[in-house]
Design a protein around this motif. Structure first.
Motif, PDB file in Angstrom:
ATOM      1  N   TRP A  56       2.416 -10.103 -15.529  1.00 18.69           N
ATOM      2  CA  TRP A  56       1.570  -8.916 -14.398  1.00 18.69           C
ATOM      3  C   TRP A  56       2.387  -8.273 -14.082  1.00 18.69           C
ATOM      4  CZ3 TRP A  56      -3.063 -10.021 -12.430  1.00 18.69           C
ATOM      5  CH2 TRP A  56      -3.590  -8.843 -11.914  1.00 18.69           C
ATOM      6  N   CYS A  57       2.640  -6.892 -13.845  1.00 15.09           N
ATOM      7  CA  CYS A  57       3.693  -6.096 -13.633  1.00 15.09           C
ATOM      8  C   CYS A  57       3.753  -6.254 -12.277  1.00 15.09           C
ATOM      9  CB  CYS A  57       3.204  -5.141 -13.673  1.00 15.09           C
ATOM     10  SG  CYS A  57       4.278  -3.320 -13.434  1.00 15.09           S
ATOM     11  N   ASP A  58       4.887  -5.407 -11.961  1.00 10.94           N
ATOM     12  CA  ASP A  58       5.405  -6.524 -10.265  1.00 10.94           C
ATOM     13  C   ASP A  58       7.172  -5.389  -9.918  1.00 10.94           C
ATOM     14  OD1 ASP A  58       7.658  -7.177 -11.165  1.00 10.94           O
ATOM     15  OD2 ASP A  58       7.471  -9.925 -10.822  1.00 10.94           O
ATOM     16  N   ASP A  59       6.571  -4.950 -11.261  1.00 11.26           N
ATOM     17  CA  ASP A  59       7.247  -3.089 -10.750  1.00 11.26           C
ATOM     18  C   ASP A  59       6.626  -1.718 -10.367  1.00 11.26           C
ATOM     19  OD1 ASP A  59       9.197  -1.118 -10.896  1.00 11.26           O
ATOM     20  OD2 ASP A  59       9.588  -1.503 -13.463  1.00 11.26           O
ATOM     21  N   PRO A  60       7.330  -1.878  -8.879  1.00  7.47           N
ATOM     22  CA  PRO A  60       7.041  -0.813  -8.040  1.00  7.47           C
ATOM     23  C   PRO A  60       7.033   0.475  -9.093  1.00  7.47           C
ATOM     24  CG  PRO A  60       8.055  -2.401  -6.525  1.00  7.47           C
ATOM     25  CD  PRO A  60       8.239  -2.194  -8.252  1.00  7.47           C
ATOM     26  N   GLN A  61       7.815   0.875  -9.841  1.00  6.26           N
ATOM     27  CA  GLN A  61       8.054   2.120 -10.471  1.00  6.26           C
ATOM     28  C   GLN A  61       6.980   2.252 -11.274  1.00  6.26           C
ATOM     29  OE1 GLN A  61       9.753   4.228  -8.532  1.00  6.26           O
ATOM     30  NE2 GLN A  61      10.626   2.264  -7.041  1.00  6.26           N
ATOM     31  N   SER A  62       5.850   1.571 -12.185  1.00  8.38           N
ATOM     32  CA  SER A  62       4.920   1.410 -13.102  1.00  8.38           C
ATOM     33  C   SER A  62       3.866   1.610 -11.954  1.00  8.38           C
ATOM     34  CB  SER A  62       5.105   0.325 -13.870  1.00  8.38           C
ATOM     35  OG  SER A  62       4.499   0.681 -15.059  1.00  8.38           O
ATOM     36  N   HIS A  63       3.610   2.090 -13.285  1.00  9.41           N
ATOM     37  CA  HIS A  63       1.706   2.789 -13.640  1.00  9.41           C
ATOM     38  C   HIS A  63       1.254   1.793 -13.149  1.00  9.41           C
ATOM     39  CE1 HIS A  63       2.059   3.261 -17.366  1.00  9.41           C
ATOM     40  NE2 HIS A  63       1.337   3.380 -17.793  1.00  9.41           N
ATOM     41  N   TYR A  95      -5.321  -8.325  -3.201  1.00 11.56           N
ATOM     42  CA  TYR A  95      -4.297  -7.874  -2.184  1.00 11.56           C
ATOM     43  C   TYR A  95      -3.755  -6.918  -2.846  1.00 11.56           C
ATOM     44  CZ  TYR A  95      -0.583  -7.352   0.483  1.00 11.56           C
ATOM     45  OH  TYR A  95       1.170  -6.664   1.120  1.00 11.56           O
ATOM     46  N   ASN A  96      -3.243  -5.189  -2.353  1.00 10.57           N
ATOM     47  CA  ASN A  96      -3.116  -4.201  -2.250  1.00 10.57           C
ATOM     48  C   ASN A  96      -2.799  -3.777  -3.921  1.00 10.57           C
ATOM     49  OD1 ASN A  96      -1.010  -2.122  -2.333  1.00 10.57           O
ATOM     50  ND2 ASN A  96       0.493  -3.657  -3.363  1.00 10.57           N
ATOM     51  N   ASP A  97      -4.717  -3.576  -4.022  1.00 17.71           N
ATOM     52  CA  ASP A  97      -4.626  -3.565  -5.575  1.00 17.71           C
ATOM     53  C   ASP A  97      -6.096  -2.330  -5.059  1.00 17.71           C
ATOM     54  OD1 ASP A  97      -6.953  -4.751  -4.457  1.00 17.71           O
ATOM     55  OD2 ASP A  97      -7.461  -5.970  -6.345  1.00 17.71           O
ATOM     56  N   ASN A  98      -6.466  -2.003  -3.932  1.00 19.02           N
ATOM     57  CA  ASN A  98      -7.666  -1.271  -4.460  1.00 19.02           C
ATOM     58  C   ASN A  98      -7.075   0.488  -3.477  1.00 19.02           C
ATOM     59  OD1 ASN A  98      -9.875  -0.245  -5.382  1.00 19.02           O
ATOM     60  ND2 ASN A  98     -11.259  -0.898  -3.460  1.00 19.02           N
ATOM     61  N   PRO A  99      -6.526   1.188  -3.678  1.00 20.92           N
ATOM     62  CA  PRO A  99      -5.703   1.396  -4.482  1.00 20.92           C
ATOM     63  C   PRO A  99      -4.153   0.452  -4.614  1.00 20.92           C
ATOM     64  CG  PRO A  99      -4.906   2.876  -3.701  1.00 20.92           C
ATOM     65  CD  PRO A  99      -6.597   2.459  -2.680  1.00 20.92           C
ATOM     66  N   ALA A 100      -3.436  -0.006  -5.454  1.00 21.54           N
ATOM     67  CA  ALA A 100      -2.193  -0.482  -5.601  1.00 21.54           C
ATOM     68  C   ALA A 100      -1.171   0.336  -4.741  1.00 21.54           C
ATOM     69  CB  ALA A 100      -1.896  -0.756  -7.097  1.00 21.54           C
ATOM     70  N   ILE A 101      -0.793   0.340  -3.927  1.00 22.88           N
ATOM     71  CA  ILE A 101       0.487   0.927  -3.038  1.00 22.88           C
ATOM     72  C   ILE A 101       1.777   0.582  -2.915  1.00 22.88           C
ATOM     73  CG2 ILE A 101       1.705   1.510  -0.530  1.00 22.88           C
ATOM     74  CD1 ILE A 101      -1.066   1.026   0.444  1.00 22.88           C
ATOM     75  N   SER A 102       3.113   1.408  -4.500  1.00 23.95           N
ATOM     76  CA  SER A 102       3.893   1.055  -4.934  1.00 23.95           C
ATOM     77  C   SER A 102       4.918   0.158  -3.586  1.00 23.95           C
ATOM     78  CB  SER A 102       4.960   1.999  -4.753  1.00 23.95           C
ATOM     79  OG  SER A 102       6.216   1.596  -5.791  1.00 23.95           O
ATOM     80  N   GLY A 103       5.745  -0.803  -3.801  1.00 20.89           N
ATOM     81  CA  GLY A 103       6.737  -1.516  -2.946  1.00 20.89           C
ATOM     82  C   GLY A 103       5.289  -2.412  -1.876  1.00 20.89           C
ATOM     83  N   ARG A 104       4.190  -2.432  -1.905  1.00 18.44           N
ATOM     84  CA  ARG A 104       3.483  -2.937  -0.909  1.00 18.44           C
ATOM     85  C   ARG A 104       3.438  -4.496  -1.129  1.00 18.44           C
ATOM     86  NH1 ARG A 104       1.470  -0.948   3.812  1.00 18.44           N
ATOM     87  NH2 ARG A 104       1.502  -3.557   4.468  1.00 18.44           N
ATOM     88  N   GLY A 105       3.594  -4.997  -2.751  1.00 16.19           N
ATOM     89  CA  GLY A 105       3.936  -6.224  -2.462  1.00 16.19           C
ATOM     90  C   GLY A 105       2.503  -7.067  -3.905  1.00 16.19           C
ATOM     91  N   SER A 106       3.235  -7.608  -4.869  1.00 19.09           N
ATOM     92  CA  SER A 106       2.110  -8.097  -5.988  1.00 19.09           C
ATOM     93  C   SER A 106       1.995  -8.987  -6.898  1.00 19.09           C
ATOM     94  CB  SER A 106       2.819  -6.164  -7.770  1.00 19.09           C
ATOM     95  OG  SER A 106       4.176  -7.171  -7.629  1.00 19.09           O
TER      96      SER A 106
END
Length: 148
Positions: A56-63, A95-106
């Protein structure tokens, strides 16, 4: 039913890495489980067995931020196939997936508690029997109200 939350408690302003559990009502998206350790859970949600290449990608810089990925993956990520048992049964929370906002938690999941019930990094952890009860609850299992 008793849940374990993030070591920094609850928050309405979730940020990546804050070790807090977000407050809110979130849909349940999908279930992953270790078929080599557990029987398939009964649920109306989509269920998929985990493999050693699942992450599961938790890198806020990644697409791919806050998304399921196949390993190896170039961005920072969590490995879902773990030696401990907390991810033997995982429910992906919307949570934070529609859409995912960078840095808001993953990677905000419902997963299994550690035997000593230590806090999570921001997820909601239940005993296996309680998590299976939630999953088997039918239509009511389509969303969860996080504490708060």
């Amino acid at each position: 039913m008793s849940a374990v939350i993030g070591k920094n408690g609850l928050t309405e302003q979730k940020q990546e890495g804050d070790h807090a559990t977000p407050i809110g009502i979130f849909p349940l998206r999908k279930v992953y489980y270790r078929a080599d350790r557990l029987i398939k859970p009964k649920t109306i949600l989509p269920v998929e067995p985990l493999s050693p290449r699942d992450g599961w990608c938790d890198d806020p810089q990644s697409h791919d931020y806050n998304r399921f990925v196949k390993l190896p993956h170039p961005a920072r990520h969590e490995q879902l196939w773990r030696e401990d048992h907390v991810y033997d049964l995982i429910v992906v929370m919307g949570y934070n997936d529609n859409p995912a906002i960078s840095g808001r938690g993953s990677a905000i999941f419902m997963h299994l508690q550690r035997p000593d019930r230590t806090p999570t990094e921001g997820c909601l952890a239940l005993s296996e029997s309680d998590l299976r009860t939630v999953l088997a609850a039918g239509a009511d299992a389509a969303q969860v109200h996080a504490p708060g």
